[in-house]
Design a protein around this motif. Structure first.
Motif, PDB file in Angstrom:
ATOM      1  N   LEU A 285       0.829  -1.210   0.000  1.00  0.00           N
ATOM      2  CA  LEU A 285       0.000   0.000   0.000  1.00  0.00           C
ATOM      3  C   LEU A 285       0.862   1.259   0.000  1.00  0.00           C
ATOM      4  O   LEU A 285       0.586   2.220  -0.733  1.00  0.00           O
ATOM      5  CB  LEU A 285      -0.925  -0.001   1.222  1.00  0.00           C
ATOM      6  CG  LEU A 285      -2.052  -1.035   1.245  1.00  0.00           C
ATOM      7  CD1 LEU A 285      -2.810  -0.956   2.567  1.00  0.00           C
ATOM      8  CD2 LEU A 285      -3.009  -0.825   0.076  1.00  0.00           C
TER       9      LEU A 285
ATOM     10  N   HIS B 129       1.078   4.011  -3.089  1.00  0.00           N
ATOM     11  CA  HIS B 129       0.759   5.417  -2.798  1.00  0.00           C
ATOM     12  C   HIS B 129       1.892   6.337  -3.248  1.00  0.00           C
ATOM     13  O   HIS B 129       1.650   7.390  -3.881  1.00  0.00           O
ATOM     14  CB  HIS B 129       0.494   5.584  -1.307  1.00  0.00           C
ATOM     15  CG  HIS B 129       0.344   7.005  -0.870  1.00  0.00           C
ATOM     16  ND1 HIS B 129      -0.782   7.762  -1.150  1.00  0.00           N
ATOM     17  CD2 HIS B 129       1.188   7.836  -0.188  1.00  0.00           C
ATOM     18  CE1 HIS B 129      -0.630   8.980  -0.661  1.00  0.00           C
ATOM     19  NE2 HIS B 129       0.557   9.055  -0.072  1.00  0.00           N
TER      20      HIS B 129
ATOM     21  N   VAL C 298      -5.357   3.058  -4.543  1.00  0.00           N
ATOM     22  CA  VAL C 298      -5.981   1.825  -4.053  1.00  0.00           C
ATOM     23  C   VAL C 298      -7.337   2.195  -3.457  1.00  0.00           C
ATOM     24  O   VAL C 298      -7.414   3.056  -2.578  1.00  0.00           O
ATOM     25  CB  VAL C 298      -5.097   1.145  -2.973  1.00  0.00           C
ATOM     26  CG1 VAL C 298      -5.778  -0.096  -2.431  1.00  0.00           C
ATOM     27  CG2 VAL C 298      -3.714   0.800  -3.535  1.00  0.00           C
TER      28      VAL C 298
ATOM     29  N   VAL D 140      -5.899  -4.530  -3.371  1.00  0.00           N
ATOM     30  CA  VAL D 140      -4.926  -5.251  -2.544  1.00  0.00           C
ATOM     31  C   VAL D 140      -5.674  -6.059  -1.479  1.00  0.00           C
ATOM     32  O   VAL D 140      -6.560  -5.539  -0.805  1.00  0.00           O
ATOM     33  CB  VAL D 140      -3.939  -4.287  -1.850  1.00  0.00           C
ATOM     34  CG1 VAL D 140      -2.957  -5.075  -0.964  1.00  0.00           C
ATOM     35  CG2 VAL D 140      -3.180  -3.463  -2.881  1.00  0.00           C
TER      36      VAL D 140
ATOM     37  N   LEU E  92      -7.940  -2.545   5.000  1.00  0.00           N
ATOM     38  CA  LEU E  92      -7.490  -3.667   4.174  1.00  0.00           C
ATOM     39  C   LEU E  92      -8.493  -4.806   4.114  1.00  0.00           C
ATOM     40  O   LEU E  92      -8.943  -5.313   5.152  1.00  0.00           O
ATOM     41  CB  LEU E  92      -6.160  -4.190   4.727  1.00  0.00           C
ATOM     42  CG  LEU E  92      -5.493  -5.329   3.951  1.00  0.00           C
ATOM     43  CD1 LEU E  92      -5.013  -4.843   2.580  1.00  0.00           C
ATOM     44  CD2 LEU E  92      -4.314  -5.890   4.755  1.00  0.00           C
TER      45      LEU E  92
ATOM     46  N   SER F 243     -10.073  -1.827   0.391  1.00  0.00           N
ATOM     47  CA  SER F 243      -8.880  -1.881  -0.461  1.00  0.00           C
ATOM     48  C   SER F 243      -9.111  -2.661  -1.751  1.00  0.00           C
ATOM     49  O   SER F 243      -8.165  -2.855  -2.532  1.00  0.00           O
ATOM     50  CB  SER F 243      -7.713  -2.506   0.303  1.00  0.00           C
ATOM     51  OG  SER F 243      -7.969  -3.872   0.590  1.00  0.00           O
TER      52      SER F 243
END
Length: 333
Positions: free
Chosen positions: A246, A250, A256, A262, A278, A321
């Motif tokens: 992540l 970024h 995301v 993810v 997440l 996510s």
């Protein structure tokens, strides 16, 4: 004990039941006995009790590292379940994952007189397959030794399949895997399930990216994936590596879940506080610990203890996510 029994107006057997935490005592009687113990400053002598009963009320736990989330959570669950049963834990880390190291740990725990042993065998031994001393009350956690011992494990394959299917169902063409270390049983099963799920769906299988469970290795993997514009979905073998992915996405301007989805594995306490929260696979570590303790206590009590593996189910926790892949760009003029 006789003094306590006289003061409480009960038999010595009742005092023994209370001191051992047995349930076959009324609450009123238990409170009288506890009050008498306190007044007389009575403390049961565990060594004398063990010599009389042949039980030391202690379980040994052998493991190779406390650096991984899975091991720490499993150990915590084993300790809590043992305490519920009135057992203490003796922890013995083994520096090198070899059969010699494991057998040496069994010898040490035998000298410390434990009633049974739980081995958290999360990695392949470097020299040979696991071979534990005979005539030992033992349960193995997180291993593939179910043909020889009683094994308790999380359904690693089922969890990984659920993660990959979730991403495919969202419309992603394929899924890139950030894998755990090659020597790990859990990492191997998650990677195998990822590959098989893609193959069964007729999807291309991209090369996995290696990691070592750490956020740093996930970050390094994420930097490589961020440079690949065709990558729209990532399944990381644990939440820590997903965190690193992540961060890398970024920093490289890949959003995301708008650009890349993810998914992690473990559902650690902080995974819901990642940015974004997440999507991950939840493991029931408490149930793994309970089954490990229950299995070794059944052996101690001469109950049936069959060889084989007991799998604890996982479940997918969908958060922010993951999303459908970005739409294809319009054709150029």
């Amino acid at each position: 004990m006789a003094d306590v029994a006289r003061l409480a107006g009960v038999s010595s057997q009742t005092v023994s039941r209370v001191s051992n935490g047995r349930s076959a005592v009324t609450e009123g009687t238990r409170q009288r006995v506890l009050a008498a113990m306190k007044e007389l400053d009575y403390r049961p002598n565990s060594a004398a009790r063990a010599l009389k009963s042949g039980e030391f009320r202690t379980l040994g736990v052998i493991l190779f590292t406390l650096a991984t989330t899975g091991n720490v959570r499993t150990l915590e669950a084993i300790s809590a379940s043992a305490a519920d049963e009135g057992y203490a834990i003796t922890l013995l880390p083994v520096a090198t994952p070899t059969s010699t190291g494991v057998r040496g740990a069994f010898t040490v725990l035998g000298e410390q007189v434990v009633d049974g042993i739980i081995v958290i065998m999360e990695v392949h031994l470097l020299d040979s397959a696991v071979s534990l001393p005979p005539h030992t009350h033992v349960v193995v956690a997180d291993s593939d030794a179910g043909d020889r011992y009683s094994v308790v494990d999380t359904d690693q394959s089922g969890g990984a399949r659920a993660a990959v299917r979730h991403l495919l169902d969202l419309g992603h063409r394929t899924v890139v895997h950030v894998a755990g270390p090659a020597e790990s049983f859990a990492a191997q099963r998650r990677a195998d399930a990822w590959r098989q799920t893609l193959e069964e769906a007729g999807r291309p299988v991209p090369p996995p990216v290696g990691g070592d469970w750490s956020a740093t290795s996930g970050y390094e993997a994420g930097l490589a994936l961020a440079a690949d514009s065709s990558c729209t979905a990532v399944f990381a073998a644990n939440d820590q590596m997903a965190l690193g992915v992540l961060r890398a996405l970024h920093e490289r301007g890949r959003r995301v879940p708008e650009d890349v989805s993810v998914v992690g594995f473990d559902d650690i306490a902080d995974s819901g506080s990642f940015v974004p929260p997440l999507t991950t696979v939840h493991q029931d570590f408490a149930e793994v610990g309970r089954l490990c303790v229950d299995g070794v206590l059944r052996q101690i009590r001469n109950e049936t203890a069959e060889r084989g593996t007991t799998l604890v189910p996982t479940r997918l926790v969908v958060r922010a996510s993951t999303a459908p892949p970005p739409s294809a760009p319009p054709p150029s003029a």
